[in-house]
Write a protein that holds these residues in place. Structure first.
Motif, PDB file in Angstrom:
ATOM      1  N   PHE A 152      -3.576  -7.091  -1.727  1.00 12.63           N
ATOM      2  CA  PHE A 152      -2.185  -7.517  -1.875  1.00 12.63           C
ATOM      3  C   PHE A 152      -1.446  -7.320  -0.560  1.00 12.63           C
ATOM      4  O   PHE A 152      -1.287  -6.195  -0.093  1.00 12.63           O
ATOM      5  CB  PHE A 152      -1.527  -6.692  -2.974  1.00 12.63           C
ATOM      6  CG  PHE A 152      -0.041  -6.886  -3.083  1.00 12.63           C
ATOM      7  CD1 PHE A 152       0.483  -7.959  -3.795  1.00 12.63           C
ATOM      8  CD2 PHE A 152       0.837  -6.026  -2.462  1.00 12.63           C
ATOM      9  CE1 PHE A 152       1.847  -8.154  -3.882  1.00 12.63           C
ATOM     10  CE2 PHE A 152       2.213  -6.212  -2.541  1.00 12.63           C
ATOM     11  CZ  PHE A 152       2.710  -7.285  -3.255  1.00 12.63           C
ATOM     12  N   SER A 155       5.243  -7.943   0.744  1.00 12.59           N
ATOM     13  CA  SER A 155       6.092  -9.124   0.977  1.00 12.59           C
ATOM     14  C   SER A 155       6.790  -9.072   2.328  1.00 12.59           C
ATOM     15  O   SER A 155       7.317 -10.072   2.787  1.00 12.59           O
ATOM     16  CB  SER A 155       7.086  -9.302  -0.159  1.00 12.59           C
ATOM     17  OG  SER A 155       7.886  -8.160  -0.306  1.00 12.59           O
ATOM     18  N   GLY A 270      12.699  -6.291 -12.070  1.00 13.39           N
ATOM     19  CA  GLY A 270      12.411  -5.274 -11.057  1.00 13.39           C
ATOM     20  C   GLY A 270      12.129  -5.958  -9.741  1.00 13.39           C
ATOM     21  O   GLY A 270      12.324  -7.163  -9.593  1.00 13.39           O
ATOM     22  N   GLY A 271      11.664  -5.178  -8.795  1.00 15.53           N
ATOM     23  CA  GLY A 271      11.351  -5.737  -7.489  1.00 15.53           C
ATOM     24  C   GLY A 271      12.524  -5.650  -6.534  1.00 15.53           C
ATOM     25  O   GLY A 271      12.379  -5.908  -5.342  1.00 15.53           O
ATOM     26  N   PRO A 273      17.078  -4.193  -6.480  1.00 14.94           N
ATOM     27  CA  PRO A 273      18.131  -3.564  -7.271  1.00 14.94           C
ATOM     28  C   PRO A 273      18.784  -4.523  -8.251  1.00 14.94           C
ATOM     29  O   PRO A 273      19.122  -5.643  -7.896  1.00 14.94           O
ATOM     30  CB  PRO A 273      19.147  -3.086  -6.226  1.00 14.94           C
ATOM     31  CG  PRO A 273      18.719  -3.626  -4.921  1.00 14.94           C
ATOM     32  CD  PRO A 273      17.381  -4.245  -5.046  1.00 14.94           C
ATOM     33  N   GLN A 292      13.273  -2.581 -17.501  1.00 10.59           N
ATOM     34  CA  GLN A 292      13.191  -2.563 -16.043  1.00 10.59           C
ATOM     35  C   GLN A 292      11.965  -1.770 -15.594  1.00 10.59           C
ATOM     36  O   GLN A 292      11.636  -0.742 -16.185  1.00 10.59           O
ATOM     37  CB  GLN A 292      14.432  -1.894 -15.429  1.00 10.59           C
ATOM     38  CG  GLN A 292      14.332  -1.840 -13.914  1.00 10.59           C
ATOM     39  CD  GLN A 292      15.525  -1.197 -13.201  1.00 10.59           C
ATOM     40  OE1 GLN A 292      15.759  -1.456 -12.047  1.00 10.59           O
ATOM     41  NE2 GLN A 292      16.260  -0.364 -13.892  1.00 10.59           N
ATOM     42  N   ILE A 293      11.298  -2.279 -14.568  1.00 10.85           N
ATOM     43  CA  ILE A 293      10.247  -1.468 -13.949  1.00 10.85           C
ATOM     44  C   ILE A 293      10.555  -1.312 -12.460  1.00 10.85           C
ATOM     45  O   ILE A 293      11.250  -2.139 -11.863  1.00 10.85           O
ATOM     46  CB  ILE A 293       8.827  -2.050 -14.116  1.00 10.85           C
ATOM     47  CG1 ILE A 293       8.688  -3.400 -13.427  1.00 10.85           C
ATOM     48  CG2 ILE A 293       8.418  -2.143 -15.577  1.00 10.85           C
ATOM     49  CD1 ILE A 293       8.033  -3.344 -12.091  1.00 10.85           C
ATOM     50  N   GLY A 295       8.276  -0.587  -9.034  1.00  8.54           N
ATOM     51  CA  GLY A 295       6.936  -0.437  -8.495  1.00  8.54           C
ATOM     52  C   GLY A 295       6.928  -0.942  -7.077  1.00  8.54           C
ATOM     53  O   GLY A 295       7.943  -1.380  -6.552  1.00  8.54           O
ATOM     54  N   GLY A 297       3.802  -2.719  -4.093  1.00  9.29           N
ATOM     55  CA  GLY A 297       2.409  -3.118  -3.948  1.00  9.29           C
ATOM     56  C   GLY A 297       1.483  -1.914  -3.924  1.00  9.29           C
ATOM     57  O   GLY A 297       0.390  -1.951  -4.499  1.00  9.29           O
ATOM     58  N   VAL A 326      16.283   3.691 -12.419  1.00  6.05           N
ATOM     59  CA  VAL A 326      15.103   2.854 -12.686  1.00  6.05           C
ATOM     60  C   VAL A 326      14.242   3.495 -13.769  1.00  6.05           C
ATOM     61  O   VAL A 326      13.094   3.117 -13.968  1.00  6.05           O
ATOM     62  CB  VAL A 326      14.276   2.586 -11.399  1.00  6.05           C
ATOM     63  CG1 VAL A 326      15.030   1.668 -10.452  1.00  6.05           C
ATOM     64  CG2 VAL A 326      13.872   3.872 -10.689  1.00  6.05           C
ATOM     65  N   THR A 382       6.863   6.342  -0.653  1.00  8.87           N
ATOM     66  CA  THR A 382       7.229   4.954  -0.982  1.00  8.87           C
ATOM     67  C   THR A 382       8.150   4.310   0.054  1.00  8.87           C
ATOM     68  O   THR A 382       8.308   3.093   0.058  1.00  8.87           O
ATOM     69  CB  THR A 382       7.979   4.897  -2.331  1.00  8.87           C
ATOM     70  OG1 THR A 382       9.151   5.708  -2.206  1.00  8.87           O
ATOM     71  CG2 THR A 382       7.109   5.383  -3.483  1.00  8.87           C
ATOM     72  N   ASP A 384      11.197   4.548  -0.228  1.00  6.75           N
ATOM     73  CA  ASP A 384      12.454   4.402  -0.973  1.00  6.75           C
ATOM     74  C   ASP A 384      13.107   5.771  -1.101  1.00  6.75           C
ATOM     75  O   ASP A 384      12.418   6.770  -1.283  1.00  6.75           O
ATOM     76  CB  ASP A 384      12.178   3.856  -2.392  1.00  6.75           C
ATOM     77  CG  ASP A 384      11.689   2.430  -2.369  1.00  6.75           C
ATOM     78  OD1 ASP A 384      12.241   1.620  -1.602  1.00  6.75           O
ATOM     79  OD2 ASP A 384      10.738   2.117  -3.121  1.00  6.75           O
ATOM     80  N   LEU A 396      17.473   5.145  -7.609  1.00  2.00           N
ATOM     81  CA  LEU A 396      17.150   4.733  -6.246  1.00  2.00           C
ATOM     82  C   LEU A 396      18.419   4.692  -5.422  1.00  2.00           C
ATOM     83  O   LEU A 396      19.450   4.235  -5.908  1.00  2.00           O
ATOM     84  CB  LEU A 396      16.534   3.335  -6.259  1.00  2.00           C
ATOM     85  CG  LEU A 396      15.021   3.241  -6.106  1.00  2.00           C
ATOM     86  CD1 LEU A 396      14.320   4.025  -7.187  1.00  2.00           C
ATOM     87  CD2 LEU A 396      14.563   1.788  -6.132  1.00  2.00           C
ATOM     88  N   ARG A 399      16.398   2.021   0.702  1.00  2.00           N
ATOM     89  CA  ARG A 399      15.263   2.323   1.561  1.00  2.00           C
ATOM     90  C   ARG A 399      15.828   3.093   2.751  1.00  2.00           C
ATOM     91  O   ARG A 399      16.947   2.829   3.188  1.00  2.00           O
ATOM     92  CB  ARG A 399      14.563   1.048   2.008  1.00  2.00           C
ATOM     93  CG  ARG A 399      13.860   0.351   0.852  1.00  2.00           C
ATOM     94  CD  ARG A 399      12.991  -0.768   1.318  1.00  2.00           C
ATOM     95  NE  ARG A 399      11.809  -0.314   2.042  1.00  2.00           N
ATOM     96  CZ  ARG A 399      10.708   0.173   1.469  1.00  2.00           C
ATOM     97  NH1 ARG A 399      10.627   0.290   0.170  1.00  2.00           N
ATOM     98  NH2 ARG A 399       9.682   0.532   2.205  1.00  2.00           N
ATOM     99  N   LYS A 488      14.150 -11.356  -2.936  1.00  2.00           N
ATOM    100  CA  LYS A 488      14.806 -10.150  -2.403  1.00  2.00           C
ATOM    101  C   LYS A 488      15.710 -10.521  -1.231  1.00  2.00           C
ATOM    102  O   LYS A 488      15.317 -11.310  -0.374  1.00  2.00           O
ATOM    103  CB  LYS A 488      13.772  -9.164  -1.885  1.00  2.00           C
ATOM    104  CG  LYS A 488      12.938  -8.572  -2.985  1.00  2.00           C
ATOM    105  CD  LYS A 488      12.067  -7.463  -2.456  1.00  2.00           C
ATOM    106  CE  LYS A 488      10.941  -7.256  -3.433  1.00  2.00           C
ATOM    107  NZ  LYS A 488      10.280  -6.003  -3.324  1.00  2.00           N
TER     108      LYS A 488
HETATM  109  P1  AMP Z   1       6.833  -4.969  -2.988  1.00  2.00           P
HETATM  110  O1  AMP Z   1       5.822  -4.012  -2.499  1.00  2.00           O
HETATM  111  O2  AMP Z   1       6.932  -6.206  -2.195  1.00  2.00           O
HETATM  112  O3  AMP Z   1       6.693  -5.225  -4.463  1.00  2.00           O
HETATM  113  O4  AMP Z   1       8.293  -4.273  -2.815  1.00  2.00           O
HETATM  114  C1  AMP Z   1       8.517  -3.052  -3.442  1.00  2.00           C
HETATM  115  C2  AMP Z   1       9.902  -2.548  -3.153  1.00  2.00           C
HETATM  116  O5  AMP Z   1      10.883  -3.263  -3.913  1.00  2.00           O
HETATM  117  C3  AMP Z   1      10.091  -1.092  -3.578  1.00  2.00           C
HETATM  118  O6  AMP Z   1       9.581  -0.191  -2.638  1.00  2.00           O
HETATM  119  C4  AMP Z   1      11.584  -1.011  -3.749  1.00  2.00           C
HETATM  120  O7  AMP Z   1      12.239  -0.852  -2.501  1.00  2.00           O
HETATM  121  C5  AMP Z   1      11.934  -2.374  -4.309  1.00  2.00           C
HETATM  122  N1  AMP Z   1      11.992  -2.314  -5.781  1.00  2.00           N
HETATM  123  C6  AMP Z   1      10.994  -2.512  -6.662  1.00  2.00           C
HETATM  124  N2  AMP Z   1      11.420  -2.362  -7.933  1.00  2.00           N
HETATM  125  C7  AMP Z   1      12.734  -2.053  -7.872  1.00  2.00           C
HETATM  126  C8  AMP Z   1      13.752  -1.772  -8.835  1.00  2.00           C
HETATM  127  N3  AMP Z   1      13.514  -1.792 -10.149  1.00  2.00           N
HETATM  128  N4  AMP Z   1      14.996  -1.477  -8.367  1.00  2.00           N
HETATM  129  C9  AMP Z   1      15.269  -1.469  -7.043  1.00  2.00           C
HETATM  130  N5  AMP Z   1      14.356  -1.740  -6.085  1.00  2.00           N
HETATM  131  C10 AMP Z   1      13.106  -2.017  -6.489  1.00  2.00           C
END
Ligand code: AMP
Length: 504
Positions: A152, A155, A270-271, A273, A292-293, A295, A297, A326, A382, A384, A396, A399, A488
């Motif tokens: 993976f 992004s 998710g992904g 805020p 909501q999740i 996560g 990569g 979250v 992470t 974050d 959260l 970052r 994003k």
């Molecule tokens: P990616 O690895 O491309 O999926 O990006 C992951 C990043 O997206 C995380 O490290 C967070 O900064 C952000 N992210 C993922 N889920 C959330 C969420 N539910 N709320 C806020 N930010 C998120």
């Protein structure tokens, strides 16, 4: 264990169950789906693909996506899913970095890639692919839990993408956590793929295969709010993953037409805020359908979860705080908050979020330097920032690179964004730091606003909600915010715009 066994089992016990759909048209049941994937595996082996090799999937969301993915796994190879919206040049970079032997493409992506590389490409709409699916059925190659299944590439909102090694074991853990923590799945359910299958939406296919549910690729191949609402009415119950911006868009589309989202079972968001004002509006309109999740990569889809009840709760004292969080750790991971060296901090302290557990990666693809920066003392760092409250809910902040330091004080853009979004006239907002000789940085906001909204109104609104020093010192009104292919907001691009404005 090879993840392809889940498909083999479902095909054996419920072969006639509808499996793959293009729009409302069924294209395969589970027996046909597995049989086609077995054929692909045989054809790949005939082309010299051996266990451990990488094969790129550079395709938009079509039902063949899953046939290809499972075909790759059956022959023991690993998939390298690439977002179909990437430029051919960016896709070539991933093909090269992964050392892929060949790529599966759809017509559009095939053209984009062919302009930049002579890697062999197989178009899934071409007769050659149909021949592959009809090849003799392959047996599932043995794979262990630590073997690479999915490479993976992150992004990359921050610089060059790195390849996360996602193993069969991580995928199993992530999928089982879905059942334990996120939602139940039944054979009558449908997974609806609007977000790119190269990312979280595709990862969620696995648990739907395990349970023999339907997989539906929208005929448009992407995100169309009205198409989703119509599909849900005709084919529900449907579940899907959405970036927060998509939730905003379906709420806008549905409130306009009066559609209450009948047939939508679950929207996992998710992904990025999700702002409290947006999710409150979405739940008010659609009902308790949201989970909501959080996560990344490096720990795909499986760090925390804010369950359906928490998202819909408007009674428990402090519900707003939980809704802005979250949620709590998923069952397969442990959470920690650490300082810059990875030393654990006390509850309530803001620090870097750390994770360890079954779905956490062991490292990046051929990048030991990046791996040792990211995995410290057995924890995944992470990148974050956030804090855990006494009840185990994780909130959260931003970052670490997004935190604004003004006069030595940390300002978290998210908090300012949340405040601005409670103003009726604000549709979208992104807050960031601007270089300032006196303060180091000061706060500015890019705003997508309804007509008639003035800077003075936003200033008054902020003063009524947040500390004076946190309020934006400048507002830039814009028609839309730059976003990456996953929806994003690209703060890097906004920073570049700022730099341009002030360097000139
Ligand atoms: P990616 O690895 O491309 O999926 O990006 C992951 C990043 O997206 C995380 O490290 C967070 O900064 C952000 N992210 C993922 N889920 C959330 C969420 N539910 N709320 C806020 N930010 C998120």
């Amino acid at each position: 264990m090879n993840m392809a066994h889940w498909l083999a089992r479902t095909a054996a016990r419920a072969g006639g169950t509808p499996a793959l759909f293009h729009g409302q048209e069924q294209v395969a049941d589970y027996a046909q789906f597995f049989r086609a994937a077995q054929g692909v595996a045989t054809a790949l082996s005939a082309r010299g693909v051996t266990p451990g090799d990488r094969v790129v999937i550079f395709m938009k969301n079509v039902p063949e996506y899953l046939v290809v993915l499972y075909g790759i796994w059956i022959c023991g190879a690993a998939a390298v899913p690439v977002n179909a919206k990437l430029h051919g040049k960016e896709a070539r970079q991933i093909c090269e970095a992964s050392g892929a032997k060949l790529a599966f493409v759809t017509e559009d992506t095939g053209r984009a890639l062919a302009a930049f590389t002579d890697l062999p490409c197989i178009d899934v709409a071409a007769p050659a692919f149909a021949d592959m699916t009809a090849s003799d059925p392959a047996q599932i190659a043995p794979r262990g839990p630590d073997d690479l299944a999915w490479l993976f590439f992150t992004s990359g909102t921050t610089g060059t993408p790195k390849g996360v090694i996602i193993t069969h074991g991580m995928l199993a853990a992530m999928s089982l956590a879905y059942l334990a923590d996120v939602d139940d799945v039944h054979a009558r359910d449908g997974a609806f793929y609007m977000a790119p299958m190269s990312h979280g939406a595709g990862l969620y296919a696995l648990v739907h295969v395990l349970r023999g549910a339907r997989h539906i690729c929208p005929a448009s191949g992407g995100f169309e709010a009205d198409e989703l609402l119509a599909a849900a009415r005709a084919m529900g119950p449907l579940s899907m993953f959405m970036a927060p911006t998509m939730v905003r868009r379906i709420t806008d589309a549905a409130t306009k037409t009066g559609d209450r989202g009948d047939g939508i079972k679950t929207i996992i968001y998710g992904g990025g805020p999700m702002y409290v004002a947006d999710i409150v509006e979405a739940v008010d309109w659609f009902g308790p359908k949201f989970v909501q999740i959080y996560g990344q990569g490096e720990c795909p889809m499986a760090i925390t979860v804010l369950g359906r009840e928490d998202v819909a709760d408007r009674q428990t004292p402090g519900w707003e705080t939980r809704l802005a969080s979250v949620g709590t750790a998923q069952s397969v991971v442990e959470l920690g908050i650490g300082d810059a060296e990875g030393n654990p901090l006390a509850p309530g302290d803001v620090g870097e979020i750390m994770v360890r557990g079954l779905p956490v990666m062991q490292g990046y693809w051929q990048d030991t330097a990046a791996t040792s920066k990211t995995i410290r003392n057995g924890w995944l760092m992470t990148g974050d920032m956030g804090y855990l409250d006494a009840d185990g809910y994780l909130t959260l902040r931003d970052r670490s690179k997004d935190v604004i330091i003004s006069g030595g004080t940390n300002i978290y853009p998210r908090e300012v964004e949340e405040a601005l979004l409670t103003h009726d006239g604000v549709r979208e907002v992104s807050v960031l730091g601007r270089a300032n000789a006196e303060w180091g940085e000061d706060v500015v906001a890019f705003v997508v606003a309804r007509e008639g909204v003035t800077e003075a109104a936003l200033e008054a609104h902020c003063l009524a909600q947040i500390a004076r020093f946190k309020r934006p010192k400048a507002y830039f009104f814009t028609d839309d915010l730059p976003k990456n292919n996953y929806g994003k907001v690209l703060k890097t691009e906004l920073r570049a715009r700022l730099k341009e404005m002030y360097d000139d």
